[in-house]
Design an enzyme around this catalytic site. Sequence first.
Site, short mmCIF file in Angstrom:
data_model
loop_
_atom_site.label_atom_id
_atom_site.label_comp_id
_atom_site.label_asym_id
_atom_site.label_seq_id
_atom_site.Cartn_x
_atom_site.Cartn_y
_atom_site.Cartn_z
CB SER A 85 -1.02 0.27 1.43
OG SER A 85 -1.57 1.12 1.41
CE1 TYR B 186 -3.90 -2.08 5.79
CE2 TYR B 186 -3.36 0.26 5.09
CZ TYR B 186 -3.55 -1.00 4.67
OH TYR B 186 -4.04 -1.36 3.36
N1 NAP Z 1 -8.66 -0.32 -0.73
C1 NAP Z 1 -7.45 0.41 -0.91
O1 NAP Z 1 -7.56 1.72 -0.82
C2 NAP Z 1 -6.06 -0.19 -0.71
C3 NAP Z 1 -5.08 0.64 -0.72
C4 NAP Z 1 -3.80 -0.04 -0.65
C5 NAP Z 1 -3.63 -1.25 -0.55
N2 NAP Z 1 -4.92 -2.11 -0.31
C6 NAP Z 1 -4.76 -3.55 0.08
O2 NAP Z 1 -5.45 -4.33 -0.81
C7 NAP Z 1 -5.61 -5.66 -0.31
C8 NAP Z 1 -7.07 -6.02 -0.81
O3 NAP Z 1 -8.02 -4.93 -0.05
P1 NAP Z 1 -9.33 -4.33 -0.80
O4 NAP Z 1 -9.14 -2.88 -0.82
O5 NAP Z 1 -9.81 -4.84 -1.83
O6 NAP Z 1 -10.40 -4.73 0.39
P2 NAP Z 1 -11.87 -5.43 0.51
O7 NAP Z 1 -12.69 -5.19 -0.58
O8 NAP Z 1 -12.22 -5.38 2.09
O9 NAP Z 1 -11.08 -7.08 0.27
C9 NAP Z 1 -10.25 -7.61 1.30
C10 NAP Z 1 -10.19 -9.18 0.90
O10 NAP Z 1 -9.44 -9.78 2.01
C11 NAP Z 1 -10.10 -10.99 2.31
N3 NAP Z 1 -9.77 -11.26 3.78
C12 NAP Z 1 -9.83 -10.78 4.91
N4 NAP Z 1 -9.37 -11.31 5.72
C13 NAP Z 1 -9.08 -12.57 5.46
C14 NAP Z 1 -8.60 -13.81 5.91
N5 NAP Z 1 -8.52 -14.04 7.19
N6 NAP Z 1 -8.43 -14.91 5.00
C15 NAP Z 1 -8.91 -15.03 3.83
N7 NAP Z 1 -9.19 -13.69 3.17
C16 NAP Z 1 -9.39 -12.71 3.84
C17 NAP Z 1 -11.49 -10.56 2.17
O11 NAP Z 1 -12.38 -11.85 2.19
P3 NAP Z 1 -13.36 -12.64 3.03
O12 NAP Z 1 -13.65 -11.57 4.03
O13 NAP Z 1 -14.27 -13.29 2.23
O14 NAP Z 1 -12.33 -13.53 3.92
C18 NAP Z 1 -11.79 -9.78 1.03
O15 NAP Z 1 -11.64 -10.70 -0.21
C19 NAP Z 1 -5.38 -5.47 1.09
O16 NAP Z 1 -4.21 -6.20 1.49
C20 NAP Z 1 -5.47 -4.17 1.44
O17 NAP Z 1 -4.60 -3.53 2.56
C21 NAP Z 1 -6.32 -1.59 -0.17
#
Ligand code: NAP
Length: 246
Positions: free
Chosen positions: A143, A156
């Site tokens: 991130s 985080y």
């Molecule tokens: N959105 C942003 O602005 C942003 C920016 C930088 C980086 N990121 C990173 O991008 C990645 C994806 O996040 P996102 O933004 O797409 O958010 P999201 O829509 O909340 O997706 C998160 C995913 O992680 C899964 N997850 C959470 N806990 C888990 C566990 N214990 N085991 C297996 N799967 C798990 C969730 O699935 P289940 O709940 O079904 O398990 C979901 O599919 C993360 O690493 C986040 O830190 C996001």
Amino acid sequence: MHMNPIEDKVVMITGASSGIGEATARRLAQQGAKLVLAARRSERLSRLAAQLGGADRVLWDATDVTKPEALQQLAATARERFGHLDVLVNNAGIMPVSLIAQGRVDDWNRMIDVNIKGVLYGIHAVLGAMLERGVGHIINISSVAGLSVGPGGAVYSATKFAVRAISEGLRQECAGKVRVTSICPGLVASELPDSITVPAFRERAQKLFEGAMPADAVADAIVYALTQPEQVAVNEIVVRPLTQSF
Ligand SMILES: NC(=O)c1ccc[n+]([C@@H]2O[C@H](COP(=O)([O-])OP(=O)(O)OC[C@H]3O[C@@H](n4cnc5c(N)ncnc54)[C@H](OP(=O)(O)O)[C@@H]3O)[C@@H](O)[C@H]2O)c1
């Protein structure tokens, strides 16, 4: 005609049930990849899998990345079904931000378990077989919070700095065999703010996320990393919405 290098690649994606992981699954399916989808919410995964192809192209299982055996099992099933795994996208993550003084110890532990240990367990589940074949690609989602720290984001950010450190160590150790890419996205429209447990931080994040870019922007960065010539490895990508200043 030149074949799309993603065609028939076997790609395992953690956190495939929403946001970046789901967008990546859709994009790679369009390009002909075979997919291995991991997340905890099985209804979401089964619905997505049904949209993306039959059992000969998409494998999914309810998988908690904090359980190393679960990832080992899924990777083993994938190798049985598809012969091998070409790519792991270590994407599952949560962002329950808070001030350190608020003492949200459970949130710290969950972030460390999912965002750091989950990434290591994912690598552990695929690396041995990749090194044996002498080919593979591991993409870790860090991130912009892995590049700098703000109030509320200490833990985080610590997890996302850790993802970059692990990626760089892995890159050095696996040079010549396994490609390693870390991607640092800025604000991406997803369910991530829902993981915030402190109401004031959740509201602030929801406001900030109004300026988010679509998750496809990260899926496109992944496609870029996956489609380089044989001798080229894209190691780091930073991608933000144009309007994001931090
Ligand atoms: N959105 C942003 O602005 C942003 C920016 C930088 C980086 N990121 C990173 O991008 C990645 C994806 O996040 P996102 O933004 O797409 O958010 P999201 O829509 O909340 O997706 C998160 C995913 O992680 C899964 N997850 C959470 N806990 C888990 C566990 N214990 N085991 C297996 N799967 C798990 C969730 O699935 P289940 O709940 O079904 O398990 C979901 O599919 C993360 O690493 C986040 O830190 C996001």
